[in-house]
Design an enzyme around this catalytic site. Structure first.
Site, PDB file in Angstrom:
ATOM      1  N   GLY A 154      -0.631   3.231  15.768  1.00 53.52           N
ATOM      2  CA  GLY A 154      -0.818   1.729  14.968  1.00 53.52           C
ATOM      3  C   GLY A 154      -0.411   0.759  15.754  1.00 53.52           C
ATOM      4  O   GLY A 154      -1.067  -0.261  15.731  1.00 53.52           O
ATOM      5  N   ASP A 167       6.067  -1.974   5.626  1.00 57.33           N
ATOM      6  CA  ASP A 167       5.253  -1.834   4.156  1.00 57.33           C
ATOM      7  C   ASP A 167       6.582  -1.676   3.334  1.00 57.33           C
ATOM      8  O   ASP A 167       7.264  -2.564   2.642  1.00 57.33           O
ATOM      9  CB  ASP A 167       4.076  -0.840   4.028  1.00 57.33           C
ATOM     10  CG  ASP A 167       3.515  -0.883   2.664  1.00 57.33           C
ATOM     11  OD1 ASP A 167       3.532  -1.924   2.219  1.00 57.33           O
ATOM     12  OD2 ASP A 167       2.880   0.255   2.483  1.00 57.33           O
TER      13      ASP A 167
HETATM   14  P1  5GP Z   1       6.228   1.757   5.212  1.00 62.19           P
HETATM   15  O1  5GP Z   1       6.907   3.205   5.725  1.00 62.19           O
HETATM   16  O2  5GP Z   1       6.973   0.649   5.797  1.00 62.19           O
HETATM   17  O3  5GP Z   1       5.807   2.028   3.783  1.00 62.19           O
HETATM   18  O4  5GP Z   1       4.822   2.030   6.090  1.00 62.19           O
HETATM   19  C1  5GP Z   1       4.813   1.814   7.690  1.00 62.19           C
HETATM   20  C2  5GP Z   1       3.500   2.412   7.995  1.00 62.19           C
HETATM   21  O5  5GP Z   1       2.194   2.587   6.980  1.00 62.19           O
HETATM   22  C3  5GP Z   1       2.854   1.630   9.087  1.00 62.19           C
HETATM   23  O6  5GP Z   1       3.392   1.758  10.319  1.00 62.19           O
HETATM   24  C4  5GP Z   1       1.426   1.790   8.938  1.00 62.19           C
HETATM   25  O7  5GP Z   1       1.298   2.873   9.706  1.00 62.19           O
HETATM   26  C5  5GP Z   1       1.098   2.286   7.539  1.00 62.19           C
HETATM   27  N1  5GP Z   1       0.703   0.965   6.633  1.00 62.19           N
HETATM   28  C6  5GP Z   1       1.318   0.116   5.914  1.00 62.19           C
HETATM   29  N2  5GP Z   1       0.680  -0.604   5.407  1.00 62.19           N
HETATM   30  C7  5GP Z   1      -0.462  -0.392   5.693  1.00 62.19           C
HETATM   31  C8  5GP Z   1      -2.018  -1.367   5.874  1.00 62.19           C
HETATM   32  O8  5GP Z   1      -2.242  -2.229   5.069  1.00 62.19           O
HETATM   33  N3  5GP Z   1      -2.932  -0.750   6.643  1.00 62.19           N
HETATM   34  C9  5GP Z   1      -2.737   0.256   7.468  1.00 62.19           C
HETATM   35  N4  5GP Z   1      -3.785   0.475   8.039  1.00 62.19           N
HETATM   36  N5  5GP Z   1      -1.529   0.938   7.610  1.00 62.19           N
HETATM   37  C10 5GP Z   1      -0.702   0.583   6.791  1.00 62.19           C
HETATM   38 MG    MG Z   2       3.127   2.044  12.273  1.00 65.14          MG
END
Ligand code: 5GP
Ligand code: MG
Length: 180
Positions: A48, A107
């Protein structure tokens, strides 16, 4: 409002390419002032973050800096650890170095927390996190984010490297899911 359909879902224009560029520019300016002389190693978390990393790194104005690309690989651990995410592809020795992790979006913070813990075991001087986007309302971990681009609501987005089931990474603007 500009819309795009990816698989079964509709997305609408949310953050323009121009806005992203100006935010990344500001992040780079801060880094140029704060990281010069530290020979930082930027670590782009694939997939990403590749667009954000490119936009940012070309604005770093001192040559004593490096970039490397890593990935989180999921595998099923033993019964106590469940699914483990291991950082793969890091060939550099980071002992004693300033590492700047480049993330597309934070996120819940679980991913970045996990990455930070793995990196810290390799005895770097410091691990700084730069994220293009942050969903403050979704945070579940107390993570230290040194450079944050744009804070966004807790909605699913695509574009500028971020995908929905493999598609949408090439959109130069960021789109947010349309809630029916
Ligand atoms: P976390 O571990 O902080 O919950 O999530 C991080 C990862 O989730 C990010 O690096 C990304 O790959 C994915 N992610 C979180 N939110 C989004 C979103 O709104 N759209 C997309 N495409 N990926 C997300
Ligand atoms: Mg990511």
């Amino acid at each position: 409002m500009k819309r795009v359909k990816i698989h079964d879902k509709e997305f609408e224009l949310f953050i323009s390419h121009e806005k992203i560029q100006s935010v990344v520019e500001q992040m780079a300016e801060k880094m140029n002032a704060e990281l010069v002389g530290k020979n930082p190693l930027f670590l782009c978390i694939l997939n990403g973050s590749f667009m954000f990393a490119a936009e940012l790194f070309k604005r770093i104005n001192f040559v004593e800096s490096e970039i490397s690309f890593v990935k989180l690989a999921s595998y099923v651990g033993d019964q106590t650890t469940g699914t483990v995410k291991e950082l793969i592809g890091l060939n550099e020795d980071i002992e004693g170095r300033t590492v700047v992790v480049l993330e597309d979006i934070v996120d819940t913070g679980i991913t970045i927390d996990n990455i930070q813990q793995q990196l810290k075991r390799m005895n770097p001087k410091e691990v700084l996190v730069a994220t293009m986007l942050l969903k403050p309302d979704a945070l579940k971990k107390d993570v230290d984010l040194k450079y944050v681009g744009i804070e966004i609501p807790n909605d699913f987005i695509v574009g500028c490297g971020l995908d929905y089931d493999g598609h949408g990474r090439n959109l130069i603007d960021i789109y947010s899911i349309v809630k029916e």
